[in-house]
Design a protein around this motif. Sequence first.
Motif, PDB file in Angstrom:
ATOM      1  N   THR A 116      24.964 -20.648   6.462  1.00  0.00           N
ATOM      2  CA  THR A 116      25.153 -20.377   7.887  1.00  0.00           C
ATOM      3  C   THR A 116      24.257 -19.234   8.347  1.00  0.00           C
ATOM      4  O   THR A 116      23.689 -19.279   9.448  1.00  0.00           O
ATOM      5  N   ALA A 117      24.119 -18.212   7.531  1.00  0.00           N
ATOM      6  CA  ALA A 117      23.236 -17.099   7.879  1.00  0.00           C
ATOM      7  C   ALA A 117      21.790 -17.556   7.979  1.00  0.00           C
ATOM      8  O   ALA A 117      21.047 -17.123   8.869  1.00  0.00           O
ATOM      9  N   VAL A 118      21.388 -18.443   7.082  1.00  0.00           N
ATOM     10  CA  VAL A 118      20.017 -18.959   7.115  1.00  0.00           C
ATOM     11  C   VAL A 118      19.787 -19.776   8.379  1.00  0.00           C
ATOM     12  O   VAL A 118      18.770 -19.621   9.063  1.00  0.00           O
ATOM     13  N   VAL A 119      20.727 -20.653   8.701  1.00  0.00           N
ATOM     14  CA  VAL A 119      20.598 -21.468   9.919  1.00  0.00           C
ATOM     15  C   VAL A 119      20.541 -20.571  11.150  1.00  0.00           C
ATOM     16  O   VAL A 119      19.741 -20.793  12.067  1.00  0.00           O
ATOM     17  N   GLY A 120      21.378 -19.545  11.190  1.00  0.00           N
ATOM     18  CA  GLY A 120      21.344 -18.621  12.314  1.00  0.00           C
ATOM     19  C   GLY A 120      20.007 -17.927  12.442  1.00  0.00           C
ATOM     20  O   GLY A 120      19.461 -17.785  13.548  1.00  0.00           O
TER      21      GLY A 120
END
Length: 307
Positions: free
Chosen positions: A270-274
């Motif tokens: 999720t952090a990467v997608v953000g």
Amino acid sequence: MSTGWVAGAIRARALASRCVGAEGARDLARSGDLDEALRRLAATPYHARLRGTAGLSQAQRAVSQTLLWHLRVLAGWLPRDGVRMLRPLAAGFETANVAGRFRTERGSAPPAAYELGALATASRALARAAAPGELRAALAASSWGDPGDETAGSVLTTMRLTAAQRTATAVPAARRWAAGRAALVTARERYVHRRRLGETARRAAAAVLGARALEASGYEDFRRALPSAARWAVTDVDTPTDLWRAETHWWHTLGTDGRGMMHTARHDATAVVGAVAVLSADCWAVRAALAVAERGGAREGVPGALV
């Protein structure tokens, strides 16, 4: 969470922390001309690829190349399933390569292709295609699917909707953005250009938006039929001629949501997608600001595209 995901998330946050940002884009748009705007980017990650560029088109392309390089760097840090997750998020670059091939067919000088590396879906086959018919055949033989005919409109619309479907399926954290993007592409194609979707494009759109939206008799019916995950993108746009405002809203939402995800997520996907969302929205804002600066800058406030 594997060490690969932790390392990738840390790297992603580091890359996103160096973005120009909304206020920086507004300042850039106030530049008196393009040269001044480019000087203002000297201390940013975009500077390296901006060296030696001439004119707005080259400068904007250099900004996009910086984003692609960041995505490729991330791919090198992530585990294999992370690379698979990034691939649909980078699909716009492969679509841009195909769009460039169509410009060549119309007599324009071909732009250099974006090099996607491990993020490519069918770049090698597409690069070998020398004519629209061969482009269609290369797409049909790949996971992009047959666009239905050889025209630029059909080919590019099919690729954009297929990318939205892939993103919605493979990247759950990005499903809302993908649904909004599919709604915008479909609305523009049907109610601005007045073109029917080809079979592959229609299947991709229906998978994200639902069959009812694809059967709508007009734009207002289309809006009402959209699922909530997609309707947000066109809620405040009453007529198809104002869809450009929805496009702007989509990019702002992408950046805002991405920053929220980066701040609340752990060191995970999720952090990467953000971070990818923040990087992508920043690229869009900088390209838009350069266009404003090239026209003499924003003298009375800031253009709506950058608010």
